[in-house]
Design a protein around this motif. Structure first.
Motif, PDB file in Angstrom:
ATOM      1  N   LEU A  32      -7.075  13.224 -10.355  1.00  0.00           N
ATOM      2  CA  LEU A  32      -8.205  12.306 -10.457  1.00  0.00           C
ATOM      3  C   LEU A  32      -8.379  11.810 -11.883  1.00  0.00           C
ATOM      4  O   LEU A  32      -8.603  10.615 -12.114  1.00  0.00           O
ATOM      5  CB  LEU A  32      -9.482  12.984  -9.950  1.00  0.00           C
ATOM      6  CG  LEU A  32      -9.497  13.328  -8.467  1.00  0.00           C
ATOM      7  CD1 LEU A  32     -10.755  14.107  -8.110  1.00  0.00           C
ATOM      8  CD2 LEU A  32      -9.363  12.092  -7.607  1.00  0.00           C
ATOM      9  N   ALA A  33      -8.256  12.701 -12.851  1.00  0.00           N
ATOM     10  CA  ALA A  33      -8.390  12.315 -14.256  1.00  0.00           C
ATOM     11  C   ALA A  33      -7.294  11.327 -14.651  1.00  0.00           C
ATOM     12  O   ALA A  33      -7.558  10.324 -15.323  1.00  0.00           O
ATOM     13  CB  ALA A  33      -8.358  13.548 -15.150  1.00  0.00           C
ATOM     14  N   HIS A  38       5.423  13.188  -9.633  1.00  0.00           N
ATOM     15  CA  HIS A  38       6.019  11.852  -9.499  1.00  0.00           C
ATOM     16  C   HIS A  38       4.983  10.748  -9.285  1.00  0.00           C
ATOM     17  O   HIS A  38       5.241   9.776  -8.570  1.00  0.00           O
ATOM     18  CB  HIS A  38       7.057  11.828  -8.373  1.00  0.00           C
ATOM     19  CG  HIS A  38       8.109  12.869  -8.530  1.00  0.00           C
ATOM     20  ND1 HIS A  38       8.004  14.123  -7.967  1.00  0.00           N
ATOM     21  CD2 HIS A  38       9.275  12.856  -9.201  1.00  0.00           C
ATOM     22  CE1 HIS A  38       9.067  14.832  -8.273  1.00  0.00           C
ATOM     23  NE2 HIS A  38       9.866  14.082  -9.033  1.00  0.00           N
ATOM     24  N   LEU A  39       3.822  10.886  -9.908  1.00  0.00           N
ATOM     25  CA  LEU A  39       2.755   9.900  -9.731  1.00  0.00           C
ATOM     26  C   LEU A  39       3.198   8.513 -10.190  1.00  0.00           C
ATOM     27  O   LEU A  39       2.996   7.524  -9.475  1.00  0.00           O
ATOM     28  CB  LEU A  39       1.489  10.328 -10.479  1.00  0.00           C
ATOM     29  CG  LEU A  39       0.310   9.367 -10.401  1.00  0.00           C
ATOM     30  CD1 LEU A  39      -0.127   9.148  -8.958  1.00  0.00           C
ATOM     31  CD2 LEU A  39      -0.846   9.885 -11.254  1.00  0.00           C
ATOM     32  N   ASP A  40       3.817   8.414 -11.357  1.00  0.00           N
ATOM     33  CA  ASP A  40       4.242   7.097 -11.852  1.00  0.00           C
ATOM     34  C   ASP A  40       5.216   6.425 -10.896  1.00  0.00           C
ATOM     35  O   ASP A  40       5.141   5.213 -10.669  1.00  0.00           O
ATOM     36  CB  ASP A  40       4.851   7.209 -13.254  1.00  0.00           C
ATOM     37  CG  ASP A  40       3.800   7.469 -14.320  1.00  0.00           C
ATOM     38  OD1 ASP A  40       2.638   7.070 -14.112  1.00  0.00           O
ATOM     39  OD2 ASP A  40       4.129   8.068 -15.353  1.00  0.00           O
ATOM     40  N   ARG A  41       6.114   7.205 -10.301  1.00  0.00           N
ATOM     41  CA  ARG A  41       7.074   6.630  -9.335  1.00  0.00           C
ATOM     42  C   ARG A  41       6.361   6.123  -8.084  1.00  0.00           C
ATOM     43  O   ARG A  41       6.757   5.117  -7.501  1.00  0.00           O
ATOM     44  CB  ARG A  41       8.124   7.656  -8.935  1.00  0.00           C
ATOM     45  CG  ARG A  41       9.261   7.729  -9.931  1.00  0.00           C
ATOM     46  CD  ARG A  41      10.345   8.621  -9.457  1.00  0.00           C
ATOM     47  NE  ARG A  41      11.250   7.894  -8.560  1.00  0.00           N
ATOM     48  CZ  ARG A  41      12.253   8.477  -7.941  1.00  0.00           C
ATOM     49  NH1 ARG A  41      12.481   9.764  -8.093  1.00  0.00           N
ATOM     50  NH2 ARG A  41      13.041   7.780  -7.158  1.00  0.00           N
ATOM     51  N   ALA A  42       5.311   6.817  -7.680  1.00  0.00           N
ATOM     52  CA  ALA A  42       4.568   6.387  -6.491  1.00  0.00           C
ATOM     53  C   ALA A  42       3.757   5.129  -6.769  1.00  0.00           C
ATOM     54  O   ALA A  42       3.588   4.292  -5.876  1.00  0.00           O
ATOM     55  CB  ALA A  42       3.647   7.507  -6.020  1.00  0.00           C
ATOM     56  N   LEU A  43       3.282   4.972  -7.993  1.00  0.00           N
ATOM     57  CA  LEU A  43       2.468   3.807  -8.337  1.00  0.00           C
ATOM     58  C   LEU A  43       3.320   2.572  -8.647  1.00  0.00           C
ATOM     59  O   LEU A  43       2.838   1.443  -8.523  1.00  0.00           O
ATOM     60  CB  LEU A  43       1.576   4.128  -9.535  1.00  0.00           C
ATOM     61  CG  LEU A  43       0.512   5.197  -9.301  1.00  0.00           C
ATOM     62  CD1 LEU A  43      -0.201   5.526 -10.605  1.00  0.00           C
ATOM     63  CD2 LEU A  43      -0.475   4.782  -8.232  1.00  0.00           C
ATOM     64  N   GLU A  44       4.562   2.796  -9.027  1.00  0.00           N
ATOM     65  CA  GLU A  44       5.455   1.709  -9.436  1.00  0.00           C
ATOM     66  C   GLU A  44       5.538   0.552  -8.431  1.00  0.00           C
ATOM     67  O   GLU A  44       5.443  -0.608  -8.819  1.00  0.00           O
ATOM     68  CB  GLU A  44       6.848   2.290  -9.670  1.00  0.00           C
ATOM     69  CG  GLU A  44       7.616   1.709 -10.797  1.00  0.00           C
ATOM     70  CD  GLU A  44       8.880   2.525 -11.009  1.00  0.00           C
ATOM     71  OE1 GLU A  44       9.873   2.267 -10.297  1.00  0.00           O
ATOM     72  OE2 GLU A  44       8.848   3.430 -11.863  1.00  0.00           O
ATOM     73  N   TRP A  47       2.638  16.309  -1.838  1.00  0.00           N
ATOM     74  CA  TRP A  47       2.649  16.619  -3.280  1.00  0.00           C
ATOM     75  C   TRP A  47       3.415  15.578  -4.082  1.00  0.00           C
ATOM     76  O   TRP A  47       2.889  15.062  -5.053  1.00  0.00           O
ATOM     77  CB  TRP A  47       3.193  18.031  -3.503  1.00  0.00           C
ATOM     78  CG  TRP A  47       2.154  19.082  -3.252  1.00  0.00           C
ATOM     79  CD1 TRP A  47       1.510  19.305  -2.079  1.00  0.00           C
ATOM     80  CD2 TRP A  47       1.623  19.999  -4.187  1.00  0.00           C
ATOM     81  NE1 TRP A  47       0.617  20.333  -2.228  1.00  0.00           N
ATOM     82  CE2 TRP A  47       0.671  20.782  -3.511  1.00  0.00           C
ATOM     83  CE3 TRP A  47       1.878  20.248  -5.535  1.00  0.00           C
ATOM     84  CZ2 TRP A  47      -0.042  21.791  -4.148  1.00  0.00           C
ATOM     85  CZ3 TRP A  47       1.175  21.262  -6.154  1.00  0.00           C
ATOM     86  CH2 TRP A  47       0.221  22.017  -5.466  1.00  0.00           C
ATOM     87  N   PRO A  48       4.665  15.243  -3.700  1.00  0.00           N
ATOM     88  CA  PRO A  48       5.347  14.179  -4.449  1.00  0.00           C
ATOM     89  C   PRO A  48       4.612  12.851  -4.221  1.00  0.00           C
ATOM     90  O   PRO A  48       4.330  12.477  -3.082  1.00  0.00           O
ATOM     91  CB  PRO A  48       6.752  14.137  -3.839  1.00  0.00           C
ATOM     92  CG  PRO A  48       6.936  15.475  -3.206  1.00  0.00           C
ATOM     93  CD  PRO A  48       5.563  15.887  -2.732  1.00  0.00           C
ATOM     94  N   MET A  85       0.844  -1.179   0.000  1.00  0.00           N
ATOM     95  CA  MET A  85       0.000   0.000   0.000  1.00  0.00           C
ATOM     96  C   MET A  85       0.886   1.237   0.000  1.00  0.00           C
ATOM     97  O   MET A  85       1.872   1.305   0.728  1.00  0.00           O
ATOM     98  CB  MET A  85      -0.887   0.025   1.235  1.00  0.00           C
ATOM     99  CG  MET A  85      -1.751   1.258   1.296  1.00  0.00           C
ATOM    100  SD  MET A  85      -2.831   1.185   2.724  1.00  0.00           S
ATOM    101  CE  MET A  85      -2.852   2.878   3.187  1.00  0.00           C
ATOM    102  N   VAL A  86       0.512   2.175  -0.830  1.00  0.00           N
ATOM    103  CA  VAL A  86       1.155   3.487  -0.839  1.00  0.00           C
ATOM    104  C   VAL A  86       0.094   4.501  -0.432  1.00  0.00           C
ATOM    105  O   VAL A  86      -0.985   4.551  -1.030  1.00  0.00           O
ATOM    106  CB  VAL A  86       1.715   3.840  -2.238  1.00  0.00           C
ATOM    107  CG1 VAL A  86       2.165   5.282  -2.295  1.00  0.00           C
ATOM    108  CG2 VAL A  86       2.841   2.899  -2.619  1.00  0.00           C
ATOM    109  N   PHE A  87       0.388   5.280   0.603  1.00  0.00           N
ATOM    110  CA  PHE A  87      -0.490   6.378   1.013  1.00  0.00           C
ATOM    111  C   PHE A  87       0.251   7.663   0.694  1.00  0.00           C
ATOM    112  O   PHE A  87       1.207   8.026   1.370  1.00  0.00           O
ATOM    113  CB  PHE A  87      -0.822   6.280   2.503  1.00  0.00           C
ATOM    114  CG  PHE A  87      -1.639   7.441   3.013  1.00  0.00           C
ATOM    115  CD1 PHE A  87      -2.738   7.904   2.321  1.00  0.00           C
ATOM    116  CD2 PHE A  87      -1.304   8.048   4.195  1.00  0.00           C
ATOM    117  CE1 PHE A  87      -3.498   8.971   2.796  1.00  0.00           C
ATOM    118  CE2 PHE A  87      -2.052   9.115   4.696  1.00  0.00           C
ATOM    119  CZ  PHE A  87      -3.147   9.563   3.987  1.00  0.00           C
ATOM    120  N   ALA A  88      -0.184   8.326  -0.371  1.00  0.00           N
ATOM    121  CA  ALA A  88       0.471   9.555  -0.818  1.00  0.00           C
ATOM    122  C   ALA A  88      -0.218  10.739  -0.138  1.00  0.00           C
ATOM    123  O   ALA A  88      -1.311  11.146  -0.523  1.00  0.00           O
ATOM    124  CB  ALA A  88       0.391   9.680  -2.335  1.00  0.00           C
TER     125      ALA A  88
END
Length: 81
Positions: A50-51, A13-19, A7-8, A1-4
């Motif tokens: 969101l989009a 850096h959304l792709d890095r957080a989802l990786e 801002w980063p 689980m990632v809880f963002a």
């Protein structure tokens, strides 16, 4: 689980957080319902986030109208098609 919760990983850096989210894993973000005191332009960042998440085919998303607004995204595919 990632809880963002910053801002980063949320607005940058959304792709890095989802990786690192494995299939069946969850990505969670909060503070999605406009609040007094938000900095100028913050609402537009939320709309873009969101989009971007809802366009992804490797995650299923669900918004929760609770507290400041939450979104949970569960990875359903190993690779983004």
């Amino acid at each position: 689980m990632v809880f963002a919760d910053t801002w980063p990983g949320k607005f940058t850096h959304l792709d890095r957080a989802l990786e690192p989210v494995a299939v069946g894993g969850t990505y969670v973000v909060d503070d999605l319902v406009e609040q007094p005191g938000w900095p100028q332009g913050h609402a537009e960042h939320v709309v873009s986030l969101l989009a971007a998440l809802e366009r992804r085919t490797d995650f299923r998303t669900m918004r929760l109208a609770w507290a400041g607004g939450l979104l949970m995204a569960v990875r359903t595919a190993a690779v983004r098609p």
